[in-house]
Design a protein around this motif. Structure first.
Motif, PDB file in Angstrom:
ATOM      1  N   GLY A 468       0.797  -1.224   0.000  1.00 12.55           N
ATOM      2  CA  GLY A 468       0.000   0.000   0.000  1.00 12.55           C
ATOM      3  C   GLY A 468       0.824   1.266   0.000  1.00 12.55           C
ATOM      4  O   GLY A 468       0.462   2.265  -0.631  1.00 12.55           O
ATOM      5  N   ASP A 469       1.970   1.253   0.686  1.00 11.18           N
ATOM      6  CA  ASP A 469       2.814   2.449   0.739  1.00 11.18           C
ATOM      7  C   ASP A 469       4.017   2.331  -0.194  1.00 11.18           C
ATOM      8  O   ASP A 469       4.976   3.097  -0.100  1.00 11.18           O
ATOM      9  CB  ASP A 469       3.303   2.690   2.170  1.00 11.18           C
ATOM     10  CG  ASP A 469       4.112   1.504   2.702  1.00 11.18           C
ATOM     11  OD1 ASP A 469       4.116   0.436   2.037  1.00 11.18           O
ATOM     12  OD2 ASP A 469       4.740   1.641   3.763  1.00 11.18           O
ATOM     13  N   GLY A 470       3.990   1.354  -1.111  1.00 10.41           N
ATOM     14  CA  GLY A 470       5.114   1.153  -2.027  1.00 10.41           C
ATOM     15  C   GLY A 470       5.110   2.157  -3.177  1.00 10.41           C
ATOM     16  O   GLY A 470       4.136   2.870  -3.402  1.00 10.41           O
ATOM     17  N   ILE A 471       6.222   2.207  -3.890  1.00 10.66           N
ATOM     18  CA  ILE A 471       6.290   3.080  -5.076  1.00 10.66           C
ATOM     19  C   ILE A 471       6.664   2.262  -6.302  1.00 10.66           C
ATOM     20  O   ILE A 471       7.331   1.230  -6.210  1.00 10.66           O
ATOM     21  CB  ILE A 471       7.300   4.229  -4.892  1.00 10.66           C
ATOM     22  CG1 ILE A 471       8.732   3.681  -4.786  1.00 10.66           C
ATOM     23  CG2 ILE A 471       6.966   5.109  -3.710  1.00 10.66           C
ATOM     24  CD1 ILE A 471       9.795   4.741  -4.983  1.00 10.66           C
ATOM     25  N   PHE A 496      -2.868   4.020 -10.380  1.00 10.34           N
ATOM     26  CA  PHE A 496      -1.743   4.823  -9.914  1.00 10.34           C
ATOM     27  C   PHE A 496      -1.971   6.308 -10.185  1.00 10.34           C
ATOM     28  O   PHE A 496      -2.733   6.694 -11.076  1.00 10.34           O
ATOM     29  CB  PHE A 496      -0.453   4.417 -10.638  1.00 10.34           C
ATOM     30  CG  PHE A 496       0.103   3.089 -10.242  1.00 10.34           C
ATOM     31  CD1 PHE A 496       0.822   2.946  -9.071  1.00 10.34           C
ATOM     32  CD2 PHE A 496      -0.077   1.968 -11.061  1.00 10.34           C
ATOM     33  CE1 PHE A 496       1.350   1.709  -8.710  1.00 10.34           C
ATOM     34  CE2 PHE A 496       0.443   0.733 -10.710  1.00 10.34           C
ATOM     35  CZ  PHE A 496       1.159   0.611  -9.523  1.00 10.34           C
ATOM     36  N   TYR A 497      -1.268   7.146  -9.430  1.00  7.38           N
ATOM     37  CA  TYR A 497      -1.088   8.550  -9.801  1.00  7.38           C
ATOM     38  C   TYR A 497       0.414   8.836  -9.726  1.00  7.38           C
ATOM     39  O   TYR A 497       1.188   8.063  -9.130  1.00  7.38           O
ATOM     40  CB  TYR A 497      -1.871   9.484  -8.875  1.00  7.38           C
ATOM     41  CG  TYR A 497      -1.301   9.624  -7.484  1.00  7.38           C
ATOM     42  CD1 TYR A 497      -0.428  10.663  -7.158  1.00  7.38           C
ATOM     43  CD2 TYR A 497      -1.646   8.715  -6.477  1.00  7.38           C
ATOM     44  CE1 TYR A 497       0.103  10.785  -5.877  1.00  7.38           C
ATOM     45  CE2 TYR A 497      -1.123   8.833  -5.200  1.00  7.38           C
ATOM     46  CZ  TYR A 497      -0.242   9.866  -4.900  1.00  7.38           C
ATOM     47  OH  TYR A 497       0.278   9.992  -3.634  1.00  7.38           O
ATOM     48  N   ILE A 498       0.845   9.938 -10.330  1.00 10.14           N
ATOM     49  CA  ILE A 498       2.266  10.301 -10.333  1.00 10.14           C
ATOM     50  C   ILE A 498       2.493  11.312  -9.219  1.00 10.14           C
ATOM     51  O   ILE A 498       1.922  12.402  -9.229  1.00 10.14           O
ATOM     52  CB  ILE A 498       2.681  10.884 -11.699  1.00 10.14           C
ATOM     53  CG1 ILE A 498       2.423   9.859 -12.810  1.00 10.14           C
ATOM     54  CG2 ILE A 498       4.155  11.292 -11.691  1.00 10.14           C
ATOM     55  CD1 ILE A 498       2.509  10.426 -14.218  1.00 10.14           C
ATOM     56  N   PRO A 531      -5.780   6.722  -3.515  1.00 11.68           N
ATOM     57  CA  PRO A 531      -5.932   8.118  -3.933  1.00 11.68           C
ATOM     58  C   PRO A 531      -4.683   8.946  -3.618  1.00 11.68           C
ATOM     59  O   PRO A 531      -3.833   8.535  -2.838  1.00 11.68           O
ATOM     60  CB  PRO A 531      -7.121   8.603  -3.096  1.00 11.68           C
ATOM     61  CG  PRO A 531      -7.015   7.789  -1.853  1.00 11.68           C
ATOM     62  CD  PRO A 531      -6.508   6.436  -2.274  1.00 11.68           C
ATOM     63  N   SER A 532      -4.607  10.130  -4.203  1.00 14.22           N
ATOM     64  CA  SER A 532      -3.416  10.955  -4.084  1.00 14.22           C
ATOM     65  C   SER A 532      -3.427  11.853  -2.860  1.00 14.22           C
ATOM     66  O   SER A 532      -2.396  12.391  -2.484  1.00 14.22           O
ATOM     67  CB  SER A 532      -3.274  11.833  -5.326  1.00 14.22           C
ATOM     68  OG  SER A 532      -4.313  12.809  -5.363  1.00 14.22           O
ATOM     69  N   GLY A 533      -4.595  12.078  -2.282  1.00 18.39           N
ATOM     70  CA  GLY A 533      -4.673  13.003  -1.160  1.00 18.39           C
ATOM     71  C   GLY A 533      -4.944  14.430  -1.599  1.00 18.39           C
ATOM     72  O   GLY A 533      -5.148  15.320  -0.779  1.00 18.39           O
ATOM     73  N   GLU A 534      -4.952  14.669  -2.909  1.00 21.01           N
ATOM     74  CA  GLU A 534      -5.317  15.991  -3.418  1.00 21.01           C
ATOM     75  C   GLU A 534      -6.843  16.128  -3.360  1.00 21.01           C
ATOM     76  O   GLU A 534      -7.574  15.141  -3.240  1.00 21.01           O
ATOM     77  CB  GLU A 534      -4.841  16.148  -4.870  1.00 21.01           C
ATOM     78  CG  GLU A 534      -3.332  15.984  -5.046  1.00 21.01           C
ATOM     79  CD  GLU A 534      -2.551  17.211  -4.657  1.00 21.01           C
ATOM     80  OE1 GLU A 534      -3.039  18.331  -4.913  1.00 21.01           O
ATOM     81  OE2 GLU A 534      -1.444  17.069  -4.092  1.00 21.01           O
ATOM     82  N   ASN A 535      -7.335  17.355  -3.494  1.00 27.24           N
ATOM     83  CA  ASN A 535      -8.783  17.538  -3.510  1.00 27.24           C
ATOM     84  C   ASN A 535      -9.210  18.286  -4.762  1.00 27.24           C
ATOM     85  O   ASN A 535      -8.386  18.764  -5.539  1.00 27.24           O
ATOM     86  CB  ASN A 535      -9.253  18.279  -2.241  1.00 27.24           C
ATOM     87  CG  ASN A 535      -8.548  19.633  -2.095  1.00 27.24           C
ATOM     88  OD1 ASN A 535      -8.616  20.453  -2.996  1.00 27.24           O
ATOM     89  ND2 ASN A 535      -7.890  19.831  -0.967  1.00 27.24           N
ATOM     90  N   THR A 582      -2.635  13.784 -12.952  1.00 25.77           N
ATOM     91  CA  THR A 582      -2.970  12.494 -12.304  1.00 25.77           C
ATOM     92  C   THR A 582      -3.178  12.663 -10.806  1.00 25.77           C
ATOM     93  O   THR A 582      -3.972  11.937 -10.197  1.00 25.77           O
ATOM     94  CB  THR A 582      -1.886  11.435 -12.567  1.00 25.77           C
ATOM     95  OG1 THR A 582      -0.628  11.883 -12.049  1.00 25.77           O
ATOM     96  CG2 THR A 582      -1.753  11.126 -14.047  1.00 25.77           C
ATOM     97  N   LYS A 583      -2.468  13.620 -10.193  1.00 32.77           N
ATOM     98  CA  LYS A 583      -2.683  13.886  -8.762  1.00 32.77           C
ATOM     99  C   LYS A 583      -4.107  14.372  -8.520  1.00 32.77           C
ATOM    100  O   LYS A 583      -4.789  13.943  -7.581  1.00 32.77           O
ATOM    101  CB  LYS A 583      -1.707  14.961  -8.278  1.00 32.77           C
ATOM    102  CG  LYS A 583      -0.328  14.475  -7.901  1.00 32.77           C
ATOM    103  CD  LYS A 583       0.509  15.673  -7.436  1.00 32.77           C
ATOM    104  CE  LYS A 583       1.922  15.261  -7.098  1.00 32.77           C
ATOM    105  NZ  LYS A 583       2.743  16.445  -6.736  1.00 32.77           N
ATOM    106  N   ALA A 584      -4.542  15.309  -9.378  1.00 33.82           N
ATOM    107  CA  ALA A 584      -5.857  15.923  -9.173  1.00 33.82           C
ATOM    108  C   ALA A 584      -7.000  15.001  -9.612  1.00 33.82           C
ATOM    109  O   ALA A 584      -8.136  15.168  -9.166  1.00 33.82           O
ATOM    110  CB  ALA A 584      -5.920  17.253  -9.917  1.00 33.82           C
TER     111      ALA A 584
END
Length: 585
Positions: A468-471, A496-498, A531-535, A582-584
């Protein structure tokens, strides 16, 4: 794989191409230097001595000497006047310290001049010529007798086979006189005929690849449209004879591990022992065949000394030395650093070693340190790896249509297969290409959709096995917007997101692909699970953030002291665009 094992990781390596699998296997496999040295000494006494007798000559002072390079030229009969045209693109052999070595286009005598002389006069036949202006270039030649012009491909079509070649000069090394150039004499030509005769007499037993060069779905029409039908035609008779002698002796080595390390050196030397190599007059050495990612036939090939002399590039001796240095480094890795005074030095890194210990299953990875699990298969199926069990994925996916991997790897595969087909099942097929290989090649029916679907299946498998916390990280560049959009879409569909896109130099300052107009930088795409944590509010200022970050990274790159061109800026802007989008998303 090498760096991960150096750090003490347990590693899994997957690649569909057998050549990539084999090289990686030997990069991380342990060996003792004493065993390597003993095997090299044995090869030198056996194959080395038999090969070197075909690379002997006499220097201009009459001493016995070693040949470093033989210089050849393709010839064609002019269809207009019947003149035999020697397809020289120029008449230069060397440029060094304001002294040039050239040869006369009429009598082929070697001439040394003080620097470049546009009007060079041959002292033997009085011919006046420009050493930098030959009769061929850009795929066309002009007959010096009647002025008729013809495309080289049309000449090949008339002949129905590769153009004939003639030997005209050599560079040698004399223990008394040093390096020298000379026009070939009767003894040099007789030695060539002796090699041809032995090659013909032993033809049926020679250990050489007999496969045809694949034409179906071929991306690069060369070398087929230059008349080459078989891989062995890319070598002359002396090269085939000597490479066969060397390979035969390697396969007699009793230890499998040592045998395979010598095969790495052998495979490496193929890159400079084919008639697709040219001599670099400014650098006084042969060029490697695959300096560019293409099969590129040339008009003036250079034949290397297969075994090698004191000087020379890409000989078996030099390639063995590279393998040995690599394994010496594995035993005691070091970093190259610069001190406060700008002086370079090497610093060893303690108890690190690069040694991977092979295991057969994922469970085996958990049972010992520095364990390595290698698979020669498609990454679309990673079912041998449990869910959420991998900390990091470092990969290098295919770049759409940019590189046709198996098409290039076949050159080495057909030779390695001679030695490995009875040991490893993935070396059994005639060629290295696999139907499931993920490339974009319309001629094979592999469309952009085929590529995208295949890469998405790979990334979905990566998502499944990643913690889960891998890259997941890989480098990417492309000069078309659609490719960046496609890679972003594939990552999103795979979950994924970048999270970051640092920019790194991908080509050295002197690299073949570093010229103006080529992409010289890579974006490192660091991917995390959504998710990326962005909003949602991030969308409003996304263009401003992309622009700001792009400007910042362009400045950083300029401050590193290397120029940036339009394509480099494009790479930076595209990387930052897909990162923030991708973040958003």
């Amino acid at each position: 794989m090498v760096e991960a094992i150096r750090l003490g990781c347990r590693v899994i390596g997957v690649d569909i191409n057998p050549v990539a699998w084999f090289i990686t296997k030997k990069e991380i496999e342990p060996v003792t230097l004493a065993d390597l040295d003993e095997a090299y000494r044995h090869l030198k006494k056996t194959a080395g001595q038999r090969i070197l007798k075909y690379y002997r000559t006499h220097c201009p002072a009459g001493h016995e000497a070693d040949v470093m390079y033989f210089f050849w030229v393709k010839v064609v009969d002019c269809p207009n006047c019947g003149w035999e045209v020697q397809l020289f693109p120029n008449y230069e052999l060397s440029r060094r310290d304001h002294a040039n070595v050239v040869f006369c286009p009429q009598c082929l005598s070697i001439i040394e001049t003080k620097g470049y002389q546009r009007q060079t006069v041959c002292p033997e036949c009085q011919t006046v010529f420009n050493p930098r202006k030959g009769v061929s270039g850009r795929g066309v030649y002009c007959c010096p007798n009647c002025g008729h012009k013809e495309r080289l491909l049309d000449a090949v079509a008339r002949e129905g086979e590769p153009l004939e070649m003639k030997l005209h000069a050599l560079e040698g090394h004399c223990s008394t006189c040093g390096r020298f150039f000379k026009r070939v004499d009767e003894a040099d030509l007789a030695l060539w005929e002796k090699a041809r005769a032995e090659c013909a007499a032993r033809w049926d037993e020679l250990l050489i690849p007999r496969q045809k060069i694949p034409t179906k779905g071929r991306s690069d029409p060369r070398p087929v449209n230059h008349g080459y039908r078989y891989f062995w035609q890319m070598f002359n008779d002396r090269q085939l004879l000597c490479l066969s002698k060397l390979l035969e002796e390697i396969l007699e080595l009793p230890d499998r591990n040592i045998r395979e390390f010598m095969l790495v050196a052998f495979s490496d030397c193929l890159d400079t022992n084919t008639m697709f190599c040219k001599y670099e007059a400014q650098w006084h050495k042969i060029s490697v065949f695959f300096g560019l990612h293409a099969y590129h036939p040339i008009e003036r090939p250079t034949e290397n000394n297969v075994w090698g002399t004191i000087f020379g590039r890409g000989t078996f001796t030099r390639c063995f030395e590279k393998v040995r240095r690599a394994k010496e480094y594995c035993l005691k890795p070091y970093e190259r650093l610069i001190d406060s005074r700008g002086k370079r030095f090497s610093k060893h890194t303690g108890k690190e070693r690069i040694e991977g210990y092979y295991v057969e299953s994922f469970q085996g990875l958990l049972e010992r340190d520095r364990a390595a699990l290698l698979r020669c298969t498609s990454s679309e199926d990673l079912s041998f790896i449990p869910d959420r069990s991998v900390d990091a994925i470092i990969t290098d996916p295919p770049y759409f249509e940019n590189i046709q991997y198996s098409e290039l790897a076949d050159f080495f595969y057909v030779w390695l297969r001679l030695a490995l087909k009875d040991k490893y099942p993935w070396f059994t097929p005639e060629y290295s290409g696999r139907p499931e290989e993920i490339v974009h090649n319309e001629k094979q029916g592999k469309t952009k959709d085929f590529f995208s679907r295949g890469l998405q299946r790979v990334f979905q498998e990566c998502h499944r096995v990643l913690k889960g916390d891998g890259i997941m990280a890989f480098t990417f560049h492309h000069n078309k917007t659609w490719a960046w959009e496609a890679i972003a879409r594939i990552l999103l569909k795979s979950g994924f997101y970048i999270s970051a896109t640092p920019i790194v130099r991908s080509e050295g300052k002197s690299g073949f692909h570093s010229s103006e107009g080529n992409i010289r930088y890579d974006a490192v795409l660091v991917c995390r699970k959504r998710p990326s944590g962005e909003n949602e509010s991030q969308w409003a200022g996304i263009k401003k953030r992309i622009l700001s970050d792009s400007v910042d990274w362009t400045r950083r790159t300029l401050e590193s002291g290397v120029m940036v061109n339009r394509v480099d800026v494009f790479t930076i802007v595209m990387a930052k665009s897909i990162e923030y989008i991708t973040k958003a998303w």
